[in-house]
Design a protein around this motif. Structure first.
Motif, short mmCIF file in Angstrom:
data_model
loop_
_atom_site.label_atom_id
_atom_site.label_comp_id
_atom_site.label_asym_id
_atom_site.label_seq_id
_atom_site.Cartn_x
_atom_site.Cartn_y
_atom_site.Cartn_z
N SER A 1 -7.38 4.23 4.33
CA SER A 1 -6.00 3.74 4.50
C SER A 1 -5.25 4.49 5.59
O SER A 1 -4.04 4.69 5.51
CB SER A 1 -5.23 3.84 3.17
N HIS B 1 -2.99 -3.61 7.06
CA HIS B 1 -2.90 -4.07 5.68
C HIS B 1 -2.53 -5.55 5.58
O HIS B 1 -2.51 -6.11 4.47
CB HIS B 1 -1.93 -3.19 4.86
N GLY C 1 -6.44 -1.42 2.15
CA GLY C 1 -6.88 -0.10 2.58
C GLY C 1 -7.79 0.55 1.56
O GLY C 1 -7.68 0.32 0.35
N ARG D 1 0.83 -1.19 0.00
CA ARG D 1 0.00 0.00 0.00
C ARG D 1 0.86 1.24 0.00
O ARG D 1 2.03 1.22 0.37
CB ARG D 1 -0.91 0.01 1.23
N ASP E 1 -2.80 2.24 10.30
CA ASP E 1 -2.44 0.91 9.85
C ASP E 1 -2.02 0.01 11.00
O ASP E 1 -0.83 -0.27 11.20
CB ASP E 1 -1.33 1.02 8.80
#
Length: 304
Positions: free
Chosen positions: A175, A129, A134, A3, A178
């Motif tokens: 996103s 993730h 995301g 990501r 995380d």
């Protein structure tokens, strides 16, 4: 699956045979099919929880055979291990292990996770993730199994199927944040995770700074995910995150950031997890600040 974090950093989970930027893929369902009250309730809840049925958990344990684990390690080579990353040689870290799963693209892969103190003795901290893509609510990972203390094909404490995975709603939609908290089943003997391997302390709202030890199972030569590696550095703030000098790569995602770490005992305090590097050839490892959102995610898991 990888990501782009805040438009600049790159995730560290291995996918297929390469480390690449992720793009959203078509959802397997549409929000138009969801009742309006359900959408409103989901939007109000800051924590998103993915659950796996008993049948799915049994299938996950059956899926991750020693042969499949060996194969996934050989399926990706992200180049030589960087100079900042060294093999871990302290006391055995029962609490840290490889987290195997099938990602949203259908590829076998892995991350890193850590058993932490929790009310239900069953929580593993990792990166969001490693659970889902995301900004894409319907692209989630399956067949998730945590193998604590993994080393060179050995599973000294067995494997634990993941029964649920809590992530911030903000990661699912934007996103952001995380980090994730997993709840795992008891082992085949009915023992809870931290009764078997112990647990690391975990802290929230801790000031950034001081020496941090980051650990993980990167897919770099010569170990290719088969051995626990680590970086040590002083944590600093940047881009709304924290970072240390570290060049661990794909496969190390979700690995612990342990403050006050004592290599003679294998104990420390988890203050973040490996989230992203600053480039394909990384010089920095980024981790989220464990604040209110992270605490809500952890609490949802530990009381599950």
């Amino acid at each position: 699956m990888t990501r782009r974090l805040r438009g600049r950093a790159m995730g560290l989970v291995v996918a297929g045979t390469a480390l690449a930027l992720a793009a959203p893929i078509p959802a397997t369902a549409t929000t138009a099919a969801d009742p309006a009250p359900a959408r409103a309730a989901a939007a109000a809840d800051p924590v998103s929880v993915l659950k796996y049925t008993a049948k799915e958990r049994r299938a996950a344990l059956a899926y991750w055979t020693p042969a499949r684990i060996k194969a996934v390690g050989k399926s990706v080579d992200l180049g030589p291990t960087g100079p900042k990353t060294k093999p871990y040689k302290g006391a055995p870290l029962k609490t840290v292990g490889r987290l195997f799963f099938v990602n949203a693209n259908g590829a076998d892969t892995w991350c890193t996770g850590t058993a932490v103190k929790s009310a239900n003795k069953s929580v593993v901290m990792t990166a969001a993730h490693c659970v889902r893509r995301g900004s894409s609510p319907y692209n989630t990972n399956m067949d998730m199994v945590f193998v604590p203390g993994y080393s060179k094909g050995k599973q000294p404490y067995g494997a634990f199927a993941v029964r649920s995975a809590a992530t911030p709603r903000s990661f699912e939609t934007e996103s952001v944040n995380d980090m994730a908290a997993l709840v795992v089943d008891a082992d085949k003997k009915g023992r809870k995770l931290t009764d078997v391997v112990g647990a690391q302390d975990i802290a929230f709202n801790r000031a950034v700074g001081g020496k941090v030890t980051a650990l993980g199972y990167p897919a770099t030569r010569p170990h290719l995910g088969e051995k626990l590696l680590h970086c040590v550095g002083t944590a600093k703030k940047e881009h709304g995150l924290q970072f240390i000098p570290c060049d661990m790569s794909g496969g190390s995602s979700g690995g612990p950031w342990l403050a006050d770490f004592d290599a003679t005992t294998g104990k420390g305090t988890l203050v973040s997890v490996n989230s992203a590097g600053d480039a394909l050839i990384a010089t920095k490892m980024y981790g989220e600040l464990f604040k209110a959102t992270a605490k809500k995610v952890y609490d949802r898991a530990q009381h599950a």
